[in-house]
Design an enzyme around this catalytic site. Structure first.
Site, short mmCIF file in Angstrom:
data_model
loop_
_atom_site.label_atom_id
_atom_site.label_comp_id
_atom_site.label_asym_id
_atom_site.label_seq_id
_atom_site.Cartn_x
_atom_site.Cartn_y
_atom_site.Cartn_z
CB SER A 136 -1.17 -0.05 1.59
OG SER A 136 -0.02 -0.09 2.27
CB ALA A 138 1.18 7.41 0.66
CE LYS A 189 7.40 -3.11 3.62
NZ LYS A 189 7.25 -2.10 2.66
CB VAL A 277 12.11 7.93 7.32
CG1 VAL A 277 12.91 6.51 8.06
CG2 VAL A 277 12.72 8.84 8.58
#
Length: 336
Positions: A136, A138, A189, A277
């Site tokens: 997912s 953003a 991952k 980040v």
């Protein structure tokens, strides 16, 4: 309708705020960065993290953490993983008994080797801590592209409540009791995605990427199952699904950082260029420590650590991985 406090105004926090507002909930977004909140109040758009995604007038913004926590039925903790403990510590005095906190960041704390939900539970003893993760980005959730995720919780009732709060016609939510497997898949991952990006930066092709994804999920699964997670979780949305999207997507900051390192950038130069980040860098050391603690071999993750922290080039690491000792693919399968 519920009052939802979103703790963290980065791209993921803002994208989830869009989903929640569209579902009719009253959304209050908090950030510690005053300039960020001022921008959101003025423009109703995060021009840095999610440009072009206009936010509904019903979404409110604040720098008042006490107000956000006390006035919310449910909290969505969306700060980067490296800030989870400090933020949770600040939230703790205001959290009501049994208040649901949905952790949506992905990472493993380097010093303690705790997952994000473990860190929150360590700091906030009276909360009902849950997780939401899956493939997912953003950037796609913010503009309403069809997306599927998983709500993990200690009880079925909490998971189903989160499912009801978030789910709509473009944001499908499954439920799972395996929070550990979900969080390990979502964290590790990112390290494999750094490797996938390095391969792209080196100019390697689809064969290499397929090998990294496949052998990467094998590494993640070996460790996660040894730690008590379920194999089904790693074969699902929060395992192989999340790994595929992070290794392949143009939106993936981990892949982008890895690509830059494959092109010769240092870790510091790559993270500066990405301007966000890069969670995989913080999870890499923790993943290696977990492999040593649980006596599980993770050659790709070990190789990523060598590029990040031991000044090896990505090309050298790939060569070493290709020339490892001969092995069978599935050791438990028997010959006729």
């Amino acid at each position: 309708m519920k009052k939802i406090g979103v703790i963290g105004a980065g791209s993921w926090g803002i994208a989830l705020s869009v989903v929640l507002a569209e579902n009719g909930h009253e959304v209050l977004v908090w950030s510690i960065v005053e300039s960020e909140i001022a921008m959101l109040l003025e423009k109703h758009e995060h021009v840095d993290k999610l440009p072009g995604v206009k936010l509904a007038d019903s979404i409110s913004f604040t720098t008042d953490l006490e107000r956000t926590v006390k006035n919310s039925d449910m909290l969505v903790l969306a700060v980067p993983s490296v800030y989870t403990r400090s933020t949770a510590k600040s939230m703790a005095p205001y959290v009501k008994d049994g208040q649901i906190i949905v952790c949506v960041a992905k990472g493993i704390e380097e010093d303690t080797l705790m997952t994000i939900s473990d860190v929150v539970e360590d700091e906030i003893k009276n909360a009902d801590v849950a997780v939401l993760c899956g493939p997912s980005h953003a950037e796609e959730v913010g503009i309403g592209l069809p997306t599927t995720v998983v709500a993990g919780a200690h009880t079925k009732a909490t998971a189903e409540l989160i499912q009801d709060v978030f789910m709509n016609e473009v944001f499908r939510v499954y439920t799972s009791p395996d929070m550990l497997g979900m969080e390990l898949g979502g964290s590790l991952k990112n390290v494999i995605a750094l490797a996938a990006g390095m391969a792209d930066g080196l100019g390697y092709g689809d064969n290499t990427k397929a090998a990294l994804i496949t052998r990467g999920i094998a590494e993640i699964s070996r460790l996660a199952i040894k730690m008590g997670a379920n194999a089904e979780t790693l074969a699902g949305l929060t395992g192989i699904g999340d790994l595929i999207v992070t290794c392949e997507s143009k939106h993936s900051r981990n892949r982008k950082a890895g690509m830059l390192m494959g092109q010769g950038y240092t870790m510091e130069e790559a993270t500066k260029e990405v301007k966000m980040v890069v969670e995989g860098i913080y999870s890499a050391k923790a993943a290696l420590a977990l492999s040593q603690k649980y006596h599980v071999q993770l050659p790709i993750i070990e190789g990523v650590n060598q590029v990040l922290f031991d000044h090896k080039t990505a090309k050298e690491v790939v060569a070493e991985l290709m020339q490892r000792d001969k092995r069978v693919e599935h050791a438990h399968l028997e010959w006729n």
